[in-house]
Write a protein that holds these residues in place. Sequence first.
Motif, PDB file in Angstrom:
ATOM      1  N   LEU A 145       0.853  -1.185   0.000  1.00 46.80           N
ATOM      2  CA  LEU A 145       0.000   0.000   0.000  1.00 46.80           C
ATOM      3  C   LEU A 145       0.891   1.237   0.000  1.00 46.80           C
ATOM      4  O   LEU A 145       1.659   1.439   0.953  1.00 46.80           O
ATOM      5  CB  LEU A 145      -0.910  -0.009   1.224  1.00 46.80           C
ATOM      6  N   PRO A 146       0.818   2.076  -1.036  1.00 48.16           N
ATOM      7  CA  PRO A 146       1.746   3.205  -1.138  1.00 48.16           C
ATOM      8  C   PRO A 146       1.728   4.116   0.088  1.00 48.16           C
ATOM      9  O   PRO A 146       0.651   4.455   0.613  1.00 48.16           O
ATOM     10  CB  PRO A 146       1.258   3.953  -2.386  1.00 48.16           C
ATOM     11  N   GLY A 147       2.926   4.513   0.527  1.00 49.51           N
ATOM     12  CA  GLY A 147       3.010   5.456   1.633  1.00 49.51           C
ATOM     13  C   GLY A 147       2.301   6.757   1.324  1.00 49.51           C
ATOM     14  O   GLY A 147       1.729   7.392   2.215  1.00 49.51           O
ATOM     15  N   ALA A 148       2.299   7.154   0.032  1.00 46.19           N
ATOM     16  CA  ALA A 148       1.620   8.388  -0.361  1.00 46.19           C
ATOM     17  C   ALA A 148       0.121   8.296  -0.120  1.00 46.19           C
ATOM     18  O   ALA A 148      -0.522   9.284   0.264  1.00 46.19           O
ATOM     19  CB  ALA A 148       1.898   8.692  -1.830  1.00 46.19           C
ATOM     20  N   THR A 149      -0.453   7.124  -0.325  1.00 47.70           N
ATOM     21  CA  THR A 149      -1.884   6.930  -0.067  1.00 47.70           C
ATOM     22  C   THR A 149      -2.171   7.059   1.423  1.00 47.70           C
ATOM     23  O   THR A 149      -3.142   7.703   1.834  1.00 47.70           O
ATOM     24  CB  THR A 149      -2.342   5.551  -0.570  1.00 47.70           C
ATOM     25  N   ILE A 150      -1.326   6.447   2.239  1.00 43.55           N
ATOM     26  CA  ILE A 150      -1.506   6.532   3.695  1.00 43.55           C
ATOM     27  C   ILE A 150      -1.395   7.982   4.163  1.00 43.55           C
ATOM     28  O   ILE A 150      -2.191   8.449   4.968  1.00 43.55           O
ATOM     29  CB  ILE A 150      -0.477   5.641   4.407  1.00 43.55           C
ATOM     30  N   GLU A 151      -0.407   8.711   3.631  1.00 48.57           N
ATOM     31  CA  GLU A 151      -0.232  10.119   4.002  1.00 48.57           C
ATOM     32  C   GLU A 151      -1.453  10.942   3.606  1.00 48.57           C
ATOM     33  O   GLU A 151      -1.921  11.794   4.369  1.00 48.57           O
ATOM     34  CB  GLU A 151       1.012  10.683   3.309  1.00 48.57           C
ATOM     35  N   ARG A 152      -1.981  10.702   2.407  1.00 44.47           N
ATOM     36  CA  ARG A 152      -3.128  11.470   1.926  1.00 44.47           C
ATOM     37  C   ARG A 152      -4.357  11.240   2.796  1.00 44.47           C
ATOM     38  O   ARG A 152      -5.061  12.185   3.176  1.00 44.47           O
ATOM     39  CB  ARG A 152      -3.427  11.089   0.476  1.00 44.47           C
ATOM     40  N   VAL A 153      -4.617   9.983   3.143  1.00 40.17           N
ATOM     41  CA  VAL A 153      -5.771   9.677   3.986  1.00 40.17           C
ATOM     42  C   VAL A 153      -5.544  10.207   5.398  1.00 40.17           C
ATOM     43  O   VAL A 153      -6.473  10.707   6.042  1.00 40.17           O
ATOM     44  CB  VAL A 153      -6.039   8.159   3.998  1.00 40.17           C
ATOM     45  N   ALA A 154      -4.293  10.133   5.875  1.00 40.52           N
ATOM     46  CA  ALA A 154      -3.990  10.627   7.224  1.00 40.52           C
ATOM     47  C   ALA A 154      -4.277  12.116   7.344  1.00 40.52           C
ATOM     48  O   ALA A 154      -4.685  12.591   8.413  1.00 40.52           O
ATOM     49  CB  ALA A 154      -2.535  10.334   7.568  1.00 40.52           C
ATOM     50  N   ARG A 155      -4.062  12.859   6.263  1.00 41.94           N
ATOM     51  CA  ARG A 155      -4.344  14.298   6.310  1.00 41.94           C
ATOM     52  C   ARG A 155      -5.824  14.570   6.569  1.00 41.94           C
ATOM     53  O   ARG A 155      -6.180  15.569   7.198  1.00 41.94           O
ATOM     54  CB  ARG A 155      -3.900  14.964   5.003  1.00 41.94           C
ATOM     55  N   GLU A 156      -6.677  13.668   6.086  1.00 40.48           N
ATOM     56  CA  GLU A 156      -8.107  13.807   6.349  1.00 40.48           C
ATOM     57  C   GLU A 156      -8.435  13.546   7.812  1.00 40.48           C
ATOM     58  O   GLU A 156      -9.427  14.036   8.341  1.00 40.48           O
ATOM     59  CB  GLU A 156      -8.904  12.843   5.458  1.00 40.48           C
ATOM     60  N   LEU A 186      -9.207   2.126 -11.032  1.00 47.14           N
ATOM     61  CA  LEU A 186     -10.066   2.875 -10.116  1.00 47.14           C
ATOM     62  C   LEU A 186     -10.520   1.984  -8.964  1.00 47.14           C
ATOM     63  O   LEU A 186     -10.673   2.450  -7.830  1.00 47.14           O
ATOM     64  CB  LEU A 186     -11.280   3.428 -10.866  1.00 47.14           C
ATOM     65  N   TYR A 187     -10.730   0.704  -9.240  1.00 44.11           N
ATOM     66  CA  TYR A 187     -11.105  -0.258  -8.194  1.00 44.11           C
ATOM     67  C   TYR A 187      -9.995  -0.317  -7.140  1.00 44.11           C
ATOM     68  O   TYR A 187     -10.251  -0.265  -5.933  1.00 44.11           O
ATOM     69  CB  TYR A 187     -11.325  -1.628  -8.827  1.00 44.11           C
ATOM     70  N   ALA A 188      -8.744  -0.407  -7.617  1.00 45.09           N
ATOM     71  CA  ALA A 188      -7.607  -0.482  -6.698  1.00 45.09           C
ATOM     72  C   ALA A 188      -7.456   0.814  -5.917  1.00 45.09           C
ATOM     73  O   ALA A 188      -7.170   0.798  -4.713  1.00 45.09           O
ATOM     74  CB  ALA A 188      -6.335  -0.784  -7.486  1.00 45.09           C
ATOM     75  N   GLN A 189      -7.636   1.950  -6.583  1.00 41.46           N
ATOM     76  CA  GLN A 189      -7.486   3.243  -5.907  1.00 41.46           C
ATOM     77  C   GLN A 189      -8.499   3.401  -4.784  1.00 41.46           C
ATOM     78  O   GLN A 189      -8.155   3.798  -3.670  1.00 41.46           O
ATOM     79  CB  GLN A 189      -7.665   4.368  -6.918  1.00 41.46           C
ATOM     80  N   THR A 190      -9.753   3.056  -5.071  1.00 39.19           N
ATOM     81  CA  THR A 190     -10.803   3.179  -4.061  1.00 39.19           C
ATOM     82  C   THR A 190     -10.560   2.232  -2.894  1.00 39.19           C
ATOM     83  O   THR A 190     -10.672   2.613  -1.726  1.00 39.19           O
ATOM     84  CB  THR A 190     -12.176   2.894  -4.691  1.00 39.19           C
ATOM     85  N   ALA A 191     -10.211   0.983  -3.210  1.00 43.34           N
ATOM     86  CA  ALA A 191      -9.952  -0.001  -2.163  1.00 43.34           C
ATOM     87  C   ALA A 191      -8.736   0.394  -1.332  1.00 43.34           C
ATOM     88  O   ALA A 191      -8.716   0.210  -0.107  1.00 43.34           O
ATOM     89  CB  ALA A 191      -9.748  -1.373  -2.782  1.00 43.34           C
ATOM     90  N   GLY A 192      -7.709   0.963  -1.981  1.00 40.55           N
ATOM     91  CA  GLY A 192      -6.506   1.367  -1.269  1.00 40.55           C
ATOM     92  C   GLY A 192      -6.779   2.463  -0.250  1.00 40.55           C
ATOM     93  O   GLY A 192      -6.249   2.434   0.867  1.00 40.55           O
ATOM     94  N   GLU A 193      -7.616   3.428  -0.606  1.00 36.57           N
ATOM     95  CA  GLU A 193      -7.944   4.503   0.327  1.00 36.57           C
ATOM     96  C   GLU A 193      -8.772   3.980   1.491  1.00 36.57           C
ATOM     97  O   GLU A 193      -8.578   4.395   2.640  1.00 36.57           O
ATOM     98  CB  GLU A 193      -8.675   5.617  -0.412  1.00 36.57           C
ATOM     99  N   MET A 194      -9.692   3.066   1.198  1.00 37.62           N
ATOM    100  CA  MET A 194     -10.488   2.470   2.269  1.00 37.62           C
ATOM    101  C   MET A 194      -9.591   1.668   3.213  1.00 37.62           C
ATOM    102  O   MET A 194      -9.721   1.732   4.446  1.00 37.62           O
ATOM    103  CB  MET A 194     -11.562   1.571   1.658  1.00 37.62           C
ATOM    104  N   ALA A 209      -6.353   2.119   3.735  1.00 39.82           N
ATOM    105  CA  ALA A 209      -5.530   3.056   4.499  1.00 39.82           C
ATOM    106  C   ALA A 209      -6.308   3.629   5.672  1.00 39.82           C
ATOM    107  O   ALA A 209      -5.785   3.738   6.790  1.00 39.82           O
ATOM    108  CB  ALA A 209      -5.039   4.180   3.581  1.00 39.82           C
ATOM    109  N   ALA A 210      -7.574   3.995   5.439  1.00 44.02           N
ATOM    110  CA  ALA A 210      -8.404   4.534   6.521  1.00 44.02           C
ATOM    111  C   ALA A 210      -8.580   3.503   7.632  1.00 44.02           C
ATOM    112  O   ALA A 210      -8.477   3.819   8.826  1.00 44.02           O
ATOM    113  CB  ALA A 210      -9.758   4.969   5.971  1.00 44.02           C
ATOM    114  N   HIS A 211      -8.824   2.252   7.246  1.00 41.94           N
ATOM    115  CA  HIS A 211      -9.006   1.191   8.242  1.00 41.94           C
ATOM    116  C   HIS A 211      -7.736   0.993   9.060  1.00 41.94           C
ATOM    117  O   HIS A 211      -7.789   0.881  10.300  1.00 41.94           O
ATOM    118  CB  HIS A 211      -9.383  -0.111   7.530  1.00 41.94           C
TER     119      HIS A 211
END
Length: 290
Positions: free
Chosen positions: A108-119, A159-167, A169-171
């Motif tokens: 799971l990309p660190g950039a995705t985790i950082e982006r969700v963490a900002r929220e 897009l499936y992977a992007q959406t699942a990745g953000e979910m 990361a949030a979890h």
Amino acid sequence: METIISSLDAHKHLRATMTACSWRAGWRSLLIRAYEDPAEAEEFVTPATRDHLIVLVTGGSCDVEVRYRNGWQHAHSEPGHIGMTAPGQAATLRWRGNTTHSTLQLHLPGATIERVAREFRRKGPAAPTLPSGLGSSDPLVSQLMLSLSAAFQESAPDLYAQTAGEMLAAHLLVRYGRYGEPHYRNASDGRLRKVEDFMRENLASAVSLEDLAREAGVSRFHLLRLYKKLYGQTPLKRLTFLRMEEAKSLLKDRNETIPTVAARCGYENPSHFATAFRRVVGVTPRSYRR
């Protein structure tokens, strides 16, 4: 300082045969691969990456050991068990089993985790920190990884992977990264802070809704409304969640018997504790300890 490699090159350092890869299917939002692992592996090192690695055992079993910065961890891995390695951490591995076993490995990309963490920034620490470890169970992570594996092999869009990745990361941030704590904004929420403190101080005691309402200085009905608004659940469900978090921590100490853990978490009957633990965590206390 750890040597950082690309997740795309991680397979070069494994003692396993790759059988499927989402990158080859055109996914770029995350990387998930399937592997067949030998029955035994002598000690080897997997270098650090900038991504959060999750390994899900999908078949077979083995006794595995992994060393992170804080020393060796040991577990018996079987289908449904996961291991995680945080971004920037290397791991030293070895295992022994009777047969080969199969795994899914998700980067799971660190950039995705950082982006969700900002929220979540107002509900968590300044920088996202996720743990490394093995031998645990997380039904949501397991099911999501299995779904992602099937999706890329069926040519689902990125897009499936992007959406699942953000979910995902949030979890991970909420469950493992301390981003699930409430953000108190007014006097009413301040009352809930008192209730939270009271719950944490009385996990081993019988606590009623009346006790919690009295602590907050409001009616039971008003307390229910406040909790529904802030947590989306009732006060007693929140109490159960806190007890299960405490139970998970206590179960890591093998000197604590399961009946003792149950009692320290407010359950006189160990079977009632086991039922509640499985409902919240997804596995029995005994399985979680293994």
